[in-house]
Motif scaffolding. Structure first.
Motif, PDB file in Angstrom:
ATOM      1  N   LEU B  89      12.626 -39.733 125.919  1.00 14.40           N
ATOM      2  CA  LEU B  89      12.909 -38.575 125.056  1.00 14.40           C
ATOM      3  C   LEU B  89      12.667 -38.923 123.591  1.00 14.40           C
ATOM      4  O   LEU B  89      12.128 -38.111 122.831  1.00 14.40           O
ATOM      5  N   PHE B  90      13.060 -40.130 123.204  1.00 13.86           N
ATOM      6  CA  PHE B  90      12.833 -40.538 121.814  1.00 13.86           C
ATOM      7  C   PHE B  90      11.337 -40.606 121.520  1.00 13.86           C
ATOM      8  O   PHE B  90      10.863 -40.072 120.507  1.00 13.86           O
ATOM      9  N   TYR B  91      10.588 -41.256 122.408  1.00 12.52           N
ATOM     10  CA  TYR B  91       9.142 -41.369 122.174  1.00 12.52           C
ATOM     11  C   TYR B  91       8.491 -39.986 122.169  1.00 12.52           C
ATOM     12  O   TYR B  91       7.575 -39.723 121.389  1.00 12.52           O
ATOM     13  N   ALA B  92       8.948 -39.104 123.055  1.00  8.52           N
ATOM     14  CA  ALA B  92       8.380 -37.749 123.104  1.00  8.52           C
ATOM     15  C   ALA B  92       8.633 -37.025 121.778  1.00  8.52           C
ATOM     16  O   ALA B  92       7.710 -36.416 121.209  1.00  8.52           O
ATOM     17  N   ALA B  93       9.865 -37.095 121.277  1.00  8.12           N
ATOM     18  CA  ALA B  93      10.191 -36.441 119.999  1.00  8.12           C
ATOM     19  C   ALA B  93       9.351 -37.028 118.874  1.00  8.12           C
ATOM     20  O   ALA B  93       8.838 -36.301 118.018  1.00  8.12           O
ATOM     21  N   PHE B  94       9.171 -38.350 118.915  1.00  8.24           N
ATOM     22  CA  PHE B  94       8.424 -39.020 117.852  1.00  8.24           C
ATOM     23  C   PHE B  94       6.941 -38.635 117.902  1.00  8.24           C
ATOM     24  O   PHE B  94       6.335 -38.320 116.874  1.00  8.24           O
ATOM     25  N   VAL B  95       6.368 -38.639 119.102  1.00  2.60           N
ATOM     26  CA  VAL B  95       4.937 -38.345 119.237  1.00  2.60           C
ATOM     27  C   VAL B  95       4.658 -36.883 118.883  1.00  2.60           C
ATOM     28  O   VAL B  95       3.703 -36.589 118.143  1.00  2.60           O
ATOM     29  N   VAL B  96       5.488 -35.956 119.374  1.00  2.00           N
ATOM     30  CA  VAL B  96       5.288 -34.539 119.045  1.00  2.00           C
ATOM     31  C   VAL B  96       5.407 -34.335 117.533  1.00  2.00           C
ATOM     32  O   VAL B  96       4.602 -33.619 116.920  1.00  2.00           O
ATOM     33  N   SER B  97       6.380 -35.003 116.925  1.00  2.00           N
ATOM     34  CA  SER B  97       6.543 -34.890 115.469  1.00  2.00           C
ATOM     35  C   SER B  97       5.318 -35.423 114.738  1.00  2.00           C
ATOM     36  O   SER B  97       4.847 -34.812 113.775  1.00  2.00           O
ATOM     37  N   ALA B  98       4.810 -36.556 115.207  1.00  2.00           N
ATOM     38  CA  ALA B  98       3.633 -37.147 114.556  1.00  2.00           C
ATOM     39  C   ALA B  98       2.428 -36.220 114.684  1.00  2.00           C
ATOM     40  O   ALA B  98       1.682 -36.008 113.712  1.00  2.00           O
ATOM     41  N   LEU B  99       2.233 -35.656 115.875  1.00  2.00           N
ATOM     42  CA  LEU B  99       1.082 -34.767 116.085  1.00  2.00           C
ATOM     43  C   LEU B  99       1.187 -33.523 115.195  1.00  2.00           C
ATOM     44  O   LEU B  99       0.195 -33.120 114.575  1.00  2.00           O
ATOM     45  N   LEU B 100       2.378 -32.944 115.133  1.00  2.00           N
ATOM     46  CA  LEU B 100       2.545 -31.741 114.305  1.00  2.00           C
ATOM     47  C   LEU B 100       2.408 -32.073 112.816  1.00  2.00           C
ATOM     48  O   LEU B 100       1.898 -31.259 112.048  1.00  2.00           O
ATOM     49  N   THR B 101       2.854 -33.265 112.438  1.00  2.00           N
ATOM     50  CA  THR B 101       2.700 -33.672 111.035  1.00  2.00           C
ATOM     51  C   THR B 101       1.223 -33.827 110.687  1.00  2.00           C
ATOM     52  O   THR B 101       0.773 -33.401 109.613  1.00  2.00           O
ATOM     53  N   ILE B 102       0.471 -34.413 111.615  1.00  2.00           N
ATOM     54  CA  ILE B 102      -0.973 -34.565 111.366  1.00  2.00           C
ATOM     55  C   ILE B 102      -1.631 -33.184 111.316  1.00  2.00           C
ATOM     56  O   ILE B 102      -2.414 -32.876 110.413  1.00  2.00           O
ATOM     57  N   ALA B 103      -1.284 -32.333 112.284  1.00  2.00           N
ATOM     58  CA  ALA B 103      -1.898 -30.998 112.351  1.00  2.00           C
ATOM     59  C   ALA B 103      -1.566 -30.171 111.106  1.00  2.00           C
ATOM     60  O   ALA B 103      -2.423 -29.452 110.586  1.00  2.00           O
ATOM     61  N   GLY B 104      -0.345 -30.302 110.620  1.00  2.00           N
ATOM     62  CA  GLY B 104       0.037 -29.529 109.431  1.00  2.00           C
ATOM     63  C   GLY B 104      -0.298 -30.237 108.137  1.00  2.00           C
ATOM     64  O   GLY B 104      -0.532 -29.599 107.112  1.00  2.00           O
ATOM     65  N   GLY B 105      -0.339 -31.565 108.185  1.00  2.00           N
ATOM     66  CA  GLY B 105      -0.565 -32.343 106.970  1.00  2.00           C
ATOM     67  C   GLY B 105      -2.020 -32.374 106.533  1.00  2.00           C
ATOM     68  O   GLY B 105      -2.323 -32.424 105.335  1.00  2.00           O
ATOM     69  N   LEU B 106      -2.928 -32.334 107.503  1.00  2.00           N
ATOM     70  CA  LEU B 106      -4.355 -32.384 107.159  1.00  2.00           C
ATOM     71  C   LEU B 106      -4.771 -31.223 106.263  1.00  2.00           C
ATOM     72  O   LEU B 106      -5.421 -31.453 105.233  1.00  2.00           O
ATOM     73  N   PRO B 107      -4.427 -29.970 106.602  1.00  2.00           N
ATOM     74  CA  PRO B 107      -4.791 -28.870 105.697  1.00  2.00           C
ATOM     75  C   PRO B 107      -4.185 -29.033 104.299  1.00  2.00           C
ATOM     76  O   PRO B 107      -4.849 -28.738 103.309  1.00  2.00           O
ATOM     77  N   ILE B 108      -2.933 -29.545 104.246  1.00  2.00           N
ATOM     78  CA  ILE B 108      -2.303 -29.753 102.930  1.00  2.00           C
ATOM     79  C   ILE B 108      -3.092 -30.789 102.148  1.00  2.00           C
ATOM     80  O   ILE B 108      -3.386 -30.623 100.963  1.00  2.00           O
ATOM     81  N   LEU B 109      -3.487 -31.857 102.841  1.00  2.00           N
ATOM     82  CA  LEU B 109      -4.228 -32.937 102.191  1.00  2.00           C
ATOM     83  C   LEU B 109      -5.591 -32.447 101.709  1.00  2.00           C
ATOM     84  O   LEU B 109      -6.006 -32.729 100.571  1.00  2.00           O
ATOM     85  N   LEU B 110      -6.294 -31.703 102.577  1.00  2.00           N
ATOM     86  CA  LEU B 110      -7.622 -31.192 102.210  1.00  2.00           C
ATOM     87  C   LEU B 110      -7.506 -30.236 101.025  1.00  2.00           C
ATOM     88  O   LEU B 110      -8.322 -30.279 100.099  1.00  2.00           O
ATOM     89  N   PHE B 111      -6.458 -29.408 101.042  1.00  2.00           N
ATOM     90  CA  PHE B 111      -6.232 -28.479  99.938  1.00  2.00           C
ATOM     91  C   PHE B 111      -5.977 -29.236  98.635  1.00  2.00           C
ATOM     92  O   PHE B 111      -6.497 -28.874  97.574  1.00  2.00           O
ATOM     93  N   ALA B 112      -5.222 -30.323  98.741  1.00  2.00           N
ATOM     94  CA  ALA B 112      -4.915 -31.112  97.554  1.00  2.00           C
ATOM     95  C   ALA B 112      -6.163 -31.800  97.008  1.00  2.00           C
ATOM     96  O   ALA B 112      -6.370 -31.884  95.797  1.00  2.00           O
ATOM     97  N   LEU B 113      -7.007 -32.283  97.918  1.00  2.00           N
ATOM     98  CA  LEU B 113      -8.222 -32.984  97.497  1.00  2.00           C
ATOM     99  C   LEU B 113      -9.208 -32.025  96.837  1.00  2.00           C
ATOM    100  O   LEU B 113      -9.969 -32.425  95.951  1.00  2.00           O
ATOM    101  N   GLN B 114      -9.176 -30.763  97.291  1.00  2.00           N
ATOM    102  CA  GLN B 114     -10.075 -29.778  96.682  1.00  2.00           C
ATOM    103  C   GLN B 114      -9.635 -29.419  95.271  1.00  2.00           C
ATOM    104  O   GLN B 114     -10.398 -28.861  94.497  1.00  2.00           O
ATOM    105  N   GLY B 115      -8.402 -29.804  94.935  1.00  2.00           N
ATOM    106  CA  GLY B 115      -7.895 -29.519  93.603  1.00  2.00           C
ATOM    107  C   GLY B 115      -7.464 -28.070  93.490  1.00  2.00           C
ATOM    108  O   GLY B 115      -7.379 -27.531  92.411  1.00  2.00           O
TER     109      GLY B 115
END
Lengths: 271, 115
Positions: B89-115
């Motif tokens: 359960l711990f690993y599942a929570a951690f992996v799902v969190s990591a995947l959602l962070t990557i999925a949500g974080g990439l657009p934020i990062l790309l937006f930031a890089l575009q200035g």
């Protein structure tokens, strides 16, 4: 400096030492111990005490994993050294590290002060409080009632769970997994007459509601018991204490009666 | 220090919980400035539009997602007899969190890089 490695004939046993009369703080001392098949960690400690350093101090008694005296922290895990083979704990370099149980005051070397452990234990009234009028022959418990508490009955009070619990480390007012497991045993015992009082005692923010569900108590228990699940059960019962108490009073009216045998079913019953 | 997956989850839970409280204070500091007029609001909003704050937003997303899924994990433990699956359960929570962070974080990062 890189520590020395063990060999095929010798293991390196690293022991945390602390003498309150001479040491300001604990330090690790290494001993070379013969690797003999069947040697337990307790055997290794005895060998060191008899052959190398008589001042090495540790607790042990039964050597059969039933007295709970020899719980120690070995390679970061709380275990009973009397039932653990030395070979199983050696790393690739032939070394093993033995420390006293964590989060408890050290008296000397591997001996810790368990005062708080016993204080919290007594706090939950670990003894059975039977009805004033006991049955002439015996209490009759169903197999399901016995099975429900069987898990908790085999606790040997070694302290492995208590000293592995970070909540205990952070909050000394916390009752602790060992005492809560014992409370679970008494609360679920149909013979006990004060389950409501017990649930009131443990259903507080120093009891079951202080547990942060870290699970270290399960990981550390050398008897594979499940204090976390016991705590979860007590949490649920504490929230319906009055109903549970009433059910206990009702149950005790028939506690001397024979347990009904379940009716046979299917083709077996038709024979 | 008694290390285990349970201890890691406990530390992360505490850490993300405190981080979220600090974020809420900063959030109220910015949004509450609307009472001081548009100039003050725009000035405070500008301070949190820097690239460093964009990276902090990804960390915020990670904290929110992990704290939420860790809470769900604990509710599952509270209501069902599943302690034997504690590590999964711990690993599942951690992996799902990591995947959602990557999925949500990439657009934020790309937006930031575009200035």
């Amino acid at each position: 400096m890189e520590p020395p490695n063990g060999s095929n004939t010798e293991a390196i046993v690293r022991i945390q030492r602390f003498n309150p009369d001479t040491d300001a703080k604990a330090h690790v001392q290494e001993f070379h111990v013969p690797r003999v098949q069947g040697t337990t960690l307790l055997d290794a400690l005895h060998w060191i005490k008899h052959e190398r350093d008589g001042s090495l101090t540790f607790r042990r008694s039964c050597r059969h994993a039933i007295c709970g005296s020899c719980a120690m922290n070995v390679n970061g895990r709380n275990i009973l050294v009397c039932k653990t083979p030395l070979e199983d704990q050696l790393d690739r370099k032939g070394r093993v590290t033995i420390r006293p149980l964590p989060y408890l005051p050290i008296i000397k070397d591997l001996v810790v002060d368990r005062s708080t452990f016993w204080k919290e234990y007594v706090r939950v009234k670990p003894w059975l409080v039977p009805p004033q009028t006991t049955p002439a022959k015996e209490f009759r418990l169903s197999p399901e009632e016995v099975a429900a508490v069987h898990n908790a009955e085999t606790c040997i009070m070694c302290g492995a769970c208590y000293s592995a619990c970070q909540v205990v480390a952070l909050n000394k007012a916390y009752i602790g997994p060992h005492a809560l497991l014992k409370s679970f045993l008494r609360v679920l015992d149909p013979r006990d007459t004060i389950p409501g009082e017990r649930l009131a005692d443990v259903g507080t923010d120093e009891g079951v509601f202080r547990c942060h569900t870290i699970f270290n108590c399960i990981d550390a228990c050398p008897k594979s018991l499940n204090p976390t699940q016991a705590i979860e059960t007590l949490r649920k019962l504490a929230q319906k204490r009055a109903a549970f108490e009433a059910a206990r009073v009702e149950r005790q009216r028939t506690i001397a009666d024979p347990i009904p045998v379940p009716a046979q079913s299917g083709s077996e019953g038709e024979r | 220090m008694y290390r285990s997956t349970g201890f890691v989850s406990f530390v992360l839970r505490r850490f993300t919980g405190v981080a979220l409280v600090l974020y809420l204070i900063a959030h109220i500091w910015v949004i509450g400035s609307v009472n001081g007029g548009p100039e003050l609001f725009n000035a405070r909003l500008a301070t949190v539009q820097t690239p460093a704050f964009k990276l902090a937003e990804i960390a915020l997303l990670a904290a929110v997602v992990y704290h939420a899924f860790d809470g769900i994990r604990l509710m599952i433990v509270h209501y069902f007899d599943v302690t034997e699956y504690r590590k999964s359960l711990f690993y599942a929570a951690f992996v799902v969190s990591a995947l959602l962070t990557i999925a949500g974080g990439l657009p934020i990062l790309l937006f930031a890089l575009q200035g």
